[in-house]
Write a protein that holds these residues in place. Structure first.
Motif, mmCIF file in Angstrom:
data_model
loop_
_atom_site.group_PDB
_atom_site.id
_atom_site.type_symbol
_atom_site.label_atom_id
_atom_site.label_comp_id
_atom_site.label_asym_id
_atom_site.label_seq_id
_atom_site.Cartn_x
_atom_site.Cartn_y
_atom_site.Cartn_z
ATOM 1 N N LEU A 63 0.806 -1.236 0.000
ATOM 2 C CA LEU A 63 0.000 0.000 0.000
ATOM 3 C C LEU A 63 0.839 1.288 0.000
ATOM 4 O O LEU A 63 0.302 2.370 -0.211
ATOM 5 N N GLU A 64 2.151 1.173 0.227
ATOM 6 C CA GLU A 64 2.959 2.391 0.269
ATOM 7 C C GLU A 64 2.988 3.090 -1.093
ATOM 8 O O GLU A 64 2.837 4.313 -1.175
ATOM 9 N N LEU A 65 3.198 2.267 -2.144
ATOM 10 C CA LEU A 65 3.231 2.861 -3.479
ATOM 11 C C LEU A 65 1.860 3.420 -3.841
ATOM 12 O O LEU A 65 1.754 4.447 -4.516
ATOM 13 N N GLY A 66 0.814 2.750 -3.362
ATOM 14 C CA GLY A 66 -0.547 3.236 -3.612
ATOM 15 C C GLY A 66 -0.762 4.605 -2.981
ATOM 16 O O GLY A 66 -1.385 5.488 -3.592
ATOM 17 N N ARG A 67 -0.240 4.800 -1.781
ATOM 18 C CA ARG A 67 -0.389 6.103 -1.106
ATOM 19 C C ARG A 67 0.365 7.198 -1.870
ATOM 20 O O ARG A 67 -0.081 8.326 -1.980
ATOM 21 N N ILE A 68 1.545 6.805 -2.390
ATOM 22 C CA ILE A 68 2.323 7.789 -3.170
ATOM 23 C C ILE A 68 1.568 8.159 -4.448
ATOM 24 O O ILE A 68 1.473 9.329 -4.818
ATOM 25 N N LYS A 69 0.979 7.129 -5.091
ATOM 26 C CA LYS A 69 0.196 7.397 -6.310
ATOM 27 C C LYS A 69 -0.954 8.345 -6.005
ATOM 28 O O LYS A 69 -1.247 9.263 -6.780
ATOM 29 N N LYS A 70 -1.593 8.128 -4.857
ATOM 30 C CA LYS A 70 -2.714 8.989 -4.450
ATOM 31 C C LYS A 70 -2.213 10.416 -4.236
ATOM 32 O O LYS A 70 -2.863 11.389 -4.651
ATOM 33 N N GLY A 71 -1.033 10.516 -3.597
ATOM 34 C CA GLY A 71 -0.436 11.839 -3.371
ATOM 35 C C GLY A 71 -0.153 12.557 -4.681
ATOM 36 O O GLY A 71 -0.322 13.770 -4.797
ATOM 37 N N ILE A 72 0.267 11.778 -5.682
ATOM 38 C CA ILE A 72 0.546 12.383 -7.000
ATOM 39 C C ILE A 72 -0.756 12.880 -7.626
ATOM 40 O O ILE A 72 -0.824 13.997 -8.160
ATOM 41 N N ARG A 73 -1.794 12.047 -7.531
ATOM 42 C CA ARG A 73 -3.092 12.428 -8.111
ATOM 43 C C ARG A 73 -3.648 13.672 -7.439
ATOM 44 O O ARG A 73 -4.246 14.532 -8.082
ATOM 45 N N GLU A 74 -3.427 13.791 -6.130
ATOM 46 C CA GLU A 74 -3.980 14.923 -5.379
ATOM 47 C C GLU A 74 -3.099 16.159 -5.456
ATOM 48 O O GLU A 74 -3.400 17.199 -4.864
ATOM 49 N N GLY A 75 -1.962 16.051 -6.124
ATOM 50 C CA GLY A 75 -1.119 17.228 -6.341
ATOM 51 C C GLY A 75 -0.168 17.551 -5.205
ATOM 52 O O GLY A 75 0.299 18.681 -5.087
ATOM 53 N N PHE A 76 0.135 16.565 -4.358
ATOM 54 C CA PHE A 76 1.115 16.800 -3.289
ATOM 55 C C PHE A 76 2.530 16.423 -3.726
ATOM 56 O O PHE A 76 3.503 16.907 -3.180
ATOM 57 N N LEU A 111 6.159 2.196 -11.536
ATOM 58 C CA LEU A 111 5.974 2.321 -10.086
ATOM 59 C C LEU A 111 4.774 3.174 -9.720
ATOM 60 O O LEU A 111 4.005 2.831 -8.840
ATOM 61 N N PHE A 112 4.667 4.325 -10.375
ATOM 62 C CA PHE A 112 3.662 5.303 -9.930
ATOM 63 C C PHE A 112 2.589 5.605 -10.979
ATOM 64 O O PHE A 112 1.770 6.497 -10.782
ATOM 65 N N SER A 113 2.651 4.891 -12.102
ATOM 66 C CA SER A 113 1.676 5.083 -13.193
ATOM 67 C C SER A 113 1.614 6.530 -13.663
ATOM 68 O O SER A 113 0.536 7.057 -13.950
ATOM 69 N N VAL A 114 2.747 7.197 -13.667
ATOM 70 C CA VAL A 114 2.782 8.577 -14.194
ATOM 71 C C VAL A 114 3.935 8.698 -15.181
ATOM 72 O O VAL A 114 4.931 7.996 -15.086
ATOM 73 N N GLU A 115 3.777 9.607 -16.109
ATOM 74 C CA GLU A 115 4.876 9.933 -17.011
ATOM 75 C C GLU A 115 5.400 11.295 -16.605
ATOM 76 O O GLU A 115 4.622 12.239 -16.452
ATOM 77 N N PRO A 116 6.693 11.434 -16.415
ATOM 78 C CA PRO A 116 7.212 12.730 -15.980
ATOM 79 C C PRO A 116 7.110 13.773 -17.095
ATOM 80 O O PRO A 116 7.274 13.434 -18.268
ATOM 81 N N VAL A 117 6.818 14.984 -16.691
ATOM 82 C CA VAL A 117 6.798 16.077 -17.677
ATOM 83 C C VAL A 117 7.957 17.041 -17.432
ATOM 84 O O VAL A 117 8.281 17.859 -18.277
ATOM 85 N N GLY A 118 8.560 16.931 -16.253
ATOM 86 C CA GLY A 118 9.686 17.803 -15.922
ATOM 87 C C GLY A 118 10.989 17.043 -15.935
ATOM 88 O O GLY A 118 11.066 15.908 -15.460
ATOM 89 N N TYR A 119 12.022 17.669 -16.505
ATOM 90 C CA TYR A 119 13.335 17.028 -16.569
ATOM 91 C C TYR A 119 14.226 17.615 -15.485
ATOM 92 O O TYR A 119 14.241 18.839 -15.270
ATOM 93 N N PHE A 120 14.970 16.737 -14.835
ATOM 94 C CA PHE A 120 15.886 17.201 -13.792
ATOM 95 C C PHE A 120 17.208 16.459 -13.903
ATOM 96 O O PHE A 120 17.259 15.272 -14.219
ATOM 97 N N ASN A 121 18.272 17.199 -13.655
ATOM 98 C CA ASN A 121 19.611 16.608 -13.600
ATOM 99 C C ASN A 121 20.310 17.195 -12.387
ATOM 100 O O ASN A 121 20.411 18.418 -12.262
#
Lengths: 629, 229
Positions: A63-76, A111-121
């Protein structure tokens, strides 16, 4: 009315040289993200490199990854994309960069069912060519340093918000992250409120990039402190993509270059390639990487084999191997250099296996991309790079079984570590300290270019070098005709180095002819190492230099790496043994970087007379030498 | 530093030597190419693969050099194979396409038809032994050798079956002998009591019979007994 600070936090985990630490790092990162999500007061964009994400996947509880996914969906939370190994993109071939960007994207999606839109190095390297590449990989924006945008705009006042860059018809949004503000918040500087003011004008958010602590146990306390900071100061936080979406463009940049940060480069550097120019050790690893990449690409490999080969090669693209830093943060540390070559030779061995390479390869080409030719010589056990333009020295000597580059010492003067650098020094009764000074300063070195011949025979293959080498010993000037021969025996880790030194002048010359080896031997645990001369263990702690007279053979053993190097002298030689120390950070003023060996012979030559010096070099894992000679 | 003008790679696989030339090769590089290539082919090896896929020739002077090189390699009883598959190189070597042996890669050359394999073996052993055979002679010799081998095999097989028959006969006779011995023992045991009673004369214990050791003695005994009569 006081301004309400708005900050967009970008948190990132730097690459760790030690993969065995990744699991505790991942566990603590998950706990830290849990704190963020449960607090509800902090929104942040996060970047983890590929190996860390793999470890996160392994360490996550149900459930940890699920909570992170939820956090992503909610914009945290927002996960930023980048290279799988967080590589500096301008340094590497396009194929591998594409592979890295795709791999990182796919693991985030997995892992999180998201595709990144921001690039970071994490090195904050930027060059205009990246615009096109990142757009092709569906990135919408990239985080860059404020200083690079200031330089592009030609101003020194604070810059916030995002700008656009355009290259080859492609567009990229670049979001400025403030170095000054990041440092102030990182160091708990109370002046941060004054610093943030210019960044947050007109409702804009200040972008602050903070590196998470390297020590796993510090990660959660760091995150708790950050949450306290946000709550105590009533800081409004935004995700980086929110800044892009809800703020308008600040303008267009015609050119943007960021040299990168925390690479150990001086402020005068213009691009990250400067590191290759300044540090021959880093350049050597980089060019060895490129040569191996091209060799793999030109071999007839299936797609599957090629991907396996790339997966072994890609860890060398990690930024840690391209930093001029010490304390396990960059290539000044022997352990980091060792690990870099370990990855590289692992990939090389894999390529040898799948191509069935079982012979000898001699490649005369501009290996170091220096505008002149080098000779790359390789068999199944050894590989070495011969610089015949600079005195016929070896610039790398790889022992494949132990995945070790024996010449990975580090010199503070920016010169490469070499083997078989010949020199002719005046005849005198030297103390060890005086001789160390002469050798360290490379006095009397014979570095005129040689002409080469490749002689193949059924017994061994020889690289024969011949040249005239002028020298000056005090007032005495002279000329040597030197024939230097390297001979390699089939697939064995054995070779010889022979010299024929002829006095080509009319006067008699007297002095010492010697050859220098700067080995990057390990000095982490002296109890595991030993130096034997003529079979007897020398009581030497590698701190002070010493001279050993009339040695017939020298053996250096390291049980940990593991590697045993034996040099046999057909004519007994006087031996100088000394450490190579390098200046490093204040915490460790002098860092052991390697071992200096200088066998030398007393030489007295009348006109046109010659002297012969022969050395056999054997390398093995455990000291069981077998085979030829 | 003539050699500084060219990029050259040598891979030594024992009998196969692959020499790779790359870059732009003009008249200025010719001397260096000649020196290095001639030096490399003078060493051991049966098959010299000259990979020119990544070379670009800017003058025609290389063609006579490659012809000389082919002669030289043939003189060493070895093979020279040019490796490329580009249109540019095909065009460059088109005038001598019937002279040069061209392959797309070393692996492609090595994995050919049966006759190709035979030819490769011929070159290999030609180099080793110094003997060279034309294909027809090689085939004739091979047929002769195979014929010999087949004949030898059939003789061995024939003799083997004959030996097996003889062995079977020996075994049968041996078992027959054993059976007769058993029957004789049985008969002796059955007449034993009668012999004890004196009803049957035991001829085997007669002195005259006791002297008989073989057939010759037996015949002499019969003759003597006949004369006595």
């Amino acid at each position: 009315m006081a301004m309400k600070p708005v900050i967009s936090f970008v948190l990132y985990q730097g690459y760790s040289a030690y993969s065995d630490k990744l699991n505790p790092v991942a566990r603590n990162l998950l706990d830290a993200l849990e704190r963020v999500l449960s607090s509800g007061s902090l929104r942040c964009s996060v970047f983890f490199d590929g190996p860390t994400l793999e470890a996160v996947n392994m360490m996550a509880k149900p459930l940890e990854l699920g909570r992170i996914k939820k956090g992503i969906r909610e914009g945290f939370l927002e996960f930023l994309g980048g290279g799988y190994y967080d590589s500096m993109l301008p340094l590497f071939p396009q194929d591998l960069l594409n592979l890295q960007l795709d791999l990182h994207r796919s693991i985030l999606k997995k892992l999180f069912s998201v595709e990144p839109v921001g690039y970071f190095n994490s090195s904050f390297v930027w060059e205009m060519e990246m615009t096109d590449m990142l757009e092709k990989h569906r990135y919408e924006y990239a985080v860059v340093t404020e200083s690079s945008i200031q330089e592009a705009l030609g101003r020194t006042t604070p810059v916030s918000g995002w700008f656009t860059t355009e290259d080859k018809g492609a567009l990229m949004r670049v979001l400025s992250s403030s170095n000054t503000l990041s440092r102030a918040i990182m160091e708990d500087d109370y002046n941060w409120k004054n610093l943030i003011e210019p960044y947050c004008r007109e409702g804009k958010a200040a972008v602050v990039a903070l590196q998470l602590p390297e020590n796993p146990s510090d990660i959660v306390p760091f995150m708790e402190r950050l949450i306290d900071f946000v709550e105590a100061n009533e800081v409004q936080t935004r995700l980086a993509n929110h800044c892009i979406a809800h703020q308008s463009s600040e303008g267009r940049l015609s050119s943007l270059t960021s040299v990168g940060s925390r690479l150990g480069l001086p402020s005068s550097a213009k691009t990250c390639r400067e590191i290759l120019v300044r540090r021959p050790e880093i350049n050597g690893l980089h060019k060895a990487f490129l040569a191996l990449y091209h060799r793999g690409k030109s071999s007839d490999l299936s797609d599957r084999q090629l991907n396996h080969f790339y997966s072994r090669l890609m860890p060398v693209m990690s930024p840690i191997y391209f930093r001029d830093m010490s304390n396990d943060r960059g290539m000044r540390s022997p352990a980091v250099r060792y690990q870099g070559y370990r990855f590289l030779l692992n990939a090389s061995n894999y390529l040898d296996d799948i191509t069935g390479f079982n012979g000898l390869r001699v490649d005369v080409s501009d290996y170091l991309l220096a505008g002149r030719k080098f000779i790359w010589n390789e068999n199944r056990s050894l590989s070495c790079l011969l610089d015949y333009h600079e005195g016929g020295v070896l610039e790398s000597l790889n022992f494949k079984s132990s995945r070790l580059n024996l010449l990975s010492s580090w010199r503070d003067d920016g010169e490469p570590s070499v083997a078989f650098l010949d020199s002719y020094i005046p005849y005198s009764d030297y103390t060890a300290d005086r001789l160390e000074q002469i050798i360290s300063n490379r006095e009397g070195v014979l570095t005129e270019p040689y002409d080469y011949q490749i002689k193949r025979s059924t017994v061994c293959d020889e690289l024969q070098l011949s040249s005239e080498q002028p020298f000056a010993v005090g007032d005495q000037k002279g000329l040597f005709q030197i024939e230097k021969r390297y001979g390699f025996y089939g697939n064995t880790p054995v070779f010889f180095v022979n010299y024929r030194v002829t006095n080509a002048a009319y006067n008699v010359v007297k002095g010492f002819f010697g050859t220098l080896l700067e080995l990057g031997m390990r000095a982490f645990d002296i109890s595991q190492q030993s130096v034997l001369v003529d079979g007897k263990k020398v009581r030497w702690n590698m701190d002070e230099p010493l001279i050993y007279p009339e040695a017939k053979n020298l053996e250096i053993q390291d049980k940990v790496l593991p590697c045993v190097l034996r040099i046999e002298f057909e004519t007994p030689a006087s031996l100088f043994l000394g450490p190579v120390y390098g200046a490093s950070s204040a915490a460790a003023p002098e860092e052991f970087q390697g071992l200096r060996i200088y066998p030398f012979w007393k030489t007295s030559l009348s006109s046109l007379s010659s002297a012969l010096y022969k050395m056999n070099v054997r390398i093995s894992r455990r000291g069981h030498f077998k085979g030829v000679l | 530093m003539k050699a500084d003008l060219i990029d050259i790679q040598v891979e030594d696989f024992g009998e196969d030597i692959e020499i790779k030339l790359s870059g732009s090769l003009g008249i200025f590089q010719l001397a260096a190419v000649r020196e290095k290539i001639e030096m490399l082919v003078s060493g051991p090896g049966c098959f010299f693969f000259l990979n020119l896929q990544y070379a670009h020739f800017t003058c025609d002077e290389y063609l006579p050099f490659f012809l000389d090189l082919l002669d030289r390699v043939k003189g060493q009883k070895s093979s020279l194979i040019l490796v490329f598959n580009s249109v540019e190189q095909k065009k460059y070597f088109s005038r001598y396409s019937n002279i040069f042996e061209v392959a797309e890669s070393r692996n492609e050359y090595k994995s050919g038809s049966f006759s190709k394999q035979l030819q490769l073996v011929g070159v290999h052993y030609g180099r080793k032994t110094g003997l060279r055979l034309s294909p027809s002679v090689a085939i004739a010799v091979s047929v002769l050798l195979i014929g010999w081998a087949v004949t030898l095999f059939s003789i061995i097989v024939g003799q083997g079956s004959e030996i097996a028959d003889k062995q079977a006969q020996i075994i049968a006779l041996q078992s027959q002998k054993d059976r007769y011995i058993r029957e004789i023992d049985k008969l002796e045991s059955s007449i034993g009591p009668l012999r004890k009673l004196g009803v049957v004369q035991d001829t085997t214990t007669l002195t005259s019979f006791g002297l008989i050791k073989d057939w010759v003695s037996y015949l002499e005994y019969l003759e003597n007994s006949r004369r006595e009569k």
